[in-house]
Design a protein around this motif. Sequence first.
Motif, short mmCIF file in Angstrom:
data_model
loop_
_atom_site.label_atom_id
_atom_site.label_comp_id
_atom_site.label_asym_id
_atom_site.label_seq_id
_atom_site.Cartn_x
_atom_site.Cartn_y
_atom_site.Cartn_z
N ARG A 100 0.75 -1.09 -0.03
CA ARG A 100 0.08 0.10 -0.04
C ARG A 100 0.94 1.35 -0.18
O ARG A 100 0.71 2.15 -0.66
CB ARG A 100 -1.08 -0.01 1.29
CG ARG A 100 -1.89 -1.13 1.18
CD ARG A 100 -2.96 -0.93 2.40
NE ARG A 100 -2.40 -0.93 3.69
CZ ARG A 100 -2.29 -2.11 4.28
NH1 ARG A 100 -2.68 -3.18 3.92
NH2 ARG A 100 -1.77 -1.98 5.59
N ASP A 101 1.88 1.24 0.72
CA ASP A 101 2.88 2.61 0.84
C ASP A 101 3.34 2.78 -0.53
O ASP A 101 3.63 3.86 -0.87
CB ASP A 101 4.09 2.27 1.69
CG ASP A 101 3.12 2.14 3.27
OD1 ASP A 101 2.30 2.51 3.43
OD2 ASP A 101 4.21 1.71 4.25
N VAL A 151 2.34 1.80 -3.50
CA VAL A 151 1.42 2.19 -4.37
C VAL A 151 0.91 3.64 -4.27
O VAL A 151 0.91 4.70 -5.21
CB VAL A 151 0.08 1.40 -4.47
CG1 VAL A 151 -0.97 1.97 -5.38
CG2 VAL A 151 0.64 0.04 -5.19
N ASN A 152 0.80 3.88 -3.00
CA ASN A 152 0.61 5.38 -2.68
C ASN A 152 1.60 6.39 -3.00
O ASN A 152 1.24 7.52 -3.23
CB ASN A 152 0.13 5.27 -1.03
CG ASN A 152 -1.16 4.74 -0.57
OD1 ASN A 152 -2.08 4.68 -1.47
ND2 ASN A 152 -1.36 4.40 0.54
N ALA A 153 2.83 5.93 -2.78
CA ALA A 153 3.91 6.90 -3.13
C ALA A 153 3.86 7.48 -4.60
O ALA A 153 4.06 8.33 -4.74
CB ALA A 153 5.13 6.29 -2.79
N CYS A 203 1.02 7.31 -6.53
CA CYS A 203 -0.04 8.07 -6.87
C CYS A 203 0.05 9.55 -6.31
O CYS A 203 -0.11 10.29 -7.09
CB CYS A 203 -1.16 7.39 -5.99
SG CYS A 203 -1.62 5.86 -6.66
N GLN A 204 0.95 9.67 -5.19
CA GLN A 204 1.04 10.99 -4.80
C GLN A 204 2.15 11.60 -5.51
O GLN A 204 2.09 12.95 -5.87
CB GLN A 204 1.65 10.99 -3.29
CG GLN A 204 0.82 10.45 -2.39
CD GLN A 204 1.11 10.27 -0.92
OE1 GLN A 204 2.39 10.71 -0.84
NE2 GLN A 204 0.35 9.64 0.01
N GLU A 257 0.26 12.91 -8.58
CA GLU A 257 -0.62 14.02 -8.34
C GLU A 257 0.19 15.37 -8.11
O GLU A 257 -0.40 16.57 -8.31
CB GLU A 257 -1.32 13.77 -7.12
CG GLU A 257 -2.30 12.86 -7.27
CD GLU A 257 -2.94 11.94 -5.99
OE1 GLU A 257 -2.68 12.85 -4.95
OE2 GLU A 257 -3.89 11.41 -6.07
N SER A 265 -2.89 6.41 -12.13
CA SER A 265 -2.57 6.48 -10.89
C SER A 265 -2.87 4.67 -10.79
O SER A 265 -4.12 4.40 -10.69
CB SER A 265 -3.15 7.00 -9.80
OG SER A 265 -2.80 8.54 -9.91
N GLY A 322 -3.23 0.97 -8.88
CA GLY A 322 -3.68 0.51 -7.63
C GLY A 322 -2.75 -0.85 -7.39
O GLY A 322 -2.02 -1.33 -8.14
#
Length: 674
Positions: A274-275, A277-279, A281-282, A285, A304, A306
């Motif tokens: 999760r970390d 993938v979130n990195a 995506c951020q 953005e 982005s 998932g």
Amino acid sequence: MIIFQPSGLRGEVPLGISIMEASRQLGVDIEALCGDKQVCGKCKVRIEQGVFQRFGIESKPSHAGPWQVSEEKYIAPEEREKGYRLGCATRIKGDLLVFVPESSRAGKQVVSKAAGTIHITPDPAVKSYYIELKESTFDKPLGHFEQVCEALETQFALSSLTIDVHALQCLGHALTKGKWCITVTVWMDREIIRIRPGKATTSLGLAIDIGTTTIAAYLCDLTTMDVLTTVSGINPQCKYGEDVLSRISYHMAHAHGLDRMHDDIINTVNGLIRDAVNAVCQAKESADSPSEQLPLDSTALPQSPGVEDIEDITICGNTTMHHILLKLNPENLGAIPFAPTINHSVDIKARDLGIKINPGASIFLLPNVAGFVGGDTMGVLLARQLHTSHEIELIVDIGTNGELILGNKDTLLCSSCATGPALEGAQIEFGMRAAPGAIERVSIDPDTWEVDYKVVGQKPWKSYSKPQEMHTKGICGSGILDAVARLYMAGIIRKGGAFTKKEQKSPRLRKHPETGMPEFVLAWANETSIGKDIVITQKDVRQVQLAKAAIYTGSKIMMRKMNIDRVDKVKIAGAFGSHIDCSLALVLGMFPDCKIDEIEPVGNAAGDGCRMTLLNRSLRQEADMLVKKMQYVELTLEEGFPHHLMEATQIPHMVDAFPHLHGVVNPDILNQKK
């Protein structure tokens, strides 16, 4: 009811468990370097006495169970009077209010697992194919799956394909939404694992290095082969003990020990996924200021991603970590002949392990060589390509358990040596992990014996800071190695490791007021956050001597089996190797004499090798072949092992010459007779 201060975490726990076990259940991080064996003294806590109305409890020393003889070694009489106990030695008999002093709190370790540079031909195990189909007709009433297979065989020469059930369930919807245009993801040219409507380009893979202490994950774009981001963290199993034998012992001593350790590692892996993938995506953005971890060309991902876009994972780890991950009984790894359940590599569906990525994706685990030489060592070998080299190289992966590889294209030997956890801060008086406040570099003036040092989390050295700015808490592995080598080079300890009895140049060398044993002060109390002088004791020096002797002895025995008396190069792998001073490691005699400029830290080579198997599937077969080629040497069964180990405890060695230390170490010190 047990309440921990200063965190304030509280909860009801079963009677009879230890304070350490209660801390694990409630999420309180207390150091547990020895795995509850009552031999490190790091889990010291204070039992508060009295009626605490705001908590609704009465806390008494007797509620922590009877005093244990093992506690006397670590808790001074005056501390005992104040209510101090070892968390692992207690047995909860009633309500408790427990204060955890700063010296016992597990700090957030700094994990250095950056991705190295690799050169590889792209050929991932999963590949995506865009195809355009025609709707079924009465003239050609083929099933949708058969139509897909026909198109893939005609256009891409893929035949005899099977399909994962989750991909099959998505097929009809994808055809409808994509108007019969779909993207098909195929694993190893034999199984369809994902079907998406339209033309999709996002395809990610993850390489994970599961170490005994730390875990690192590298999220890669399987189209461009770029590392999108690296995430890392502490292996949560550390709370069960620092080394693999402690983990095995925990499994044997607790009915659900294996289940608990397995669940811990799976939850952590899912968190890192999760970390990662979130990195990404951020970063997407924030296109104007992309993450430093993201290559610019990788921000071209069309959307982005998932976790479902992760379509392949490769994992490496030592044999014990491998067995716990797969929930294989690790008991046999701790007993002669230390045989693993399986040597061969393993392919398994991610969903079968509870790892949350694309439901059709598989996980590849690198093969194990032996009971204490696992897939992480195979990753190192693949990354360094020792099996293709003409030169004889020694690769040392330094950790709680040291793995050694020696050889070239003709011969490959490997072994495992019990370095113990000293080089990671355990079994050291003020040892700790590489967390903020840990001394990581040490310099000692040979004339005045004055000390300068640097701590994790602080940029300037002590000499450029005010004492109260240091916030020193302890000393980590690289600092311990530095300190012992510098003590030797300054003549403060002798070749055999004993502190000198010559005239003292500084009050830093003193005797402990209670034990009478010599110790050397690295940091005075006013420089620390724990209010105590941080010292190197005689026992600390001995622990480092034993650790380095194990590595040297393993190297020497393997060299003897190859009939060689020198190596061309020494490579130091692992996060620890990235932080040590290679010349000081040679000063200690950690490995056989070699040109200092031929000693090279190579970073997290295990993770690099694991990433290579993610990006090129042929290396998976190569890994299985190399397992058969590598000869494992069980050092403890080799003739003369105890004698060689004893000789290697001296600095740099009792009898072996180190000509490349001339000009590095004072001749009078280097040429000591004993």
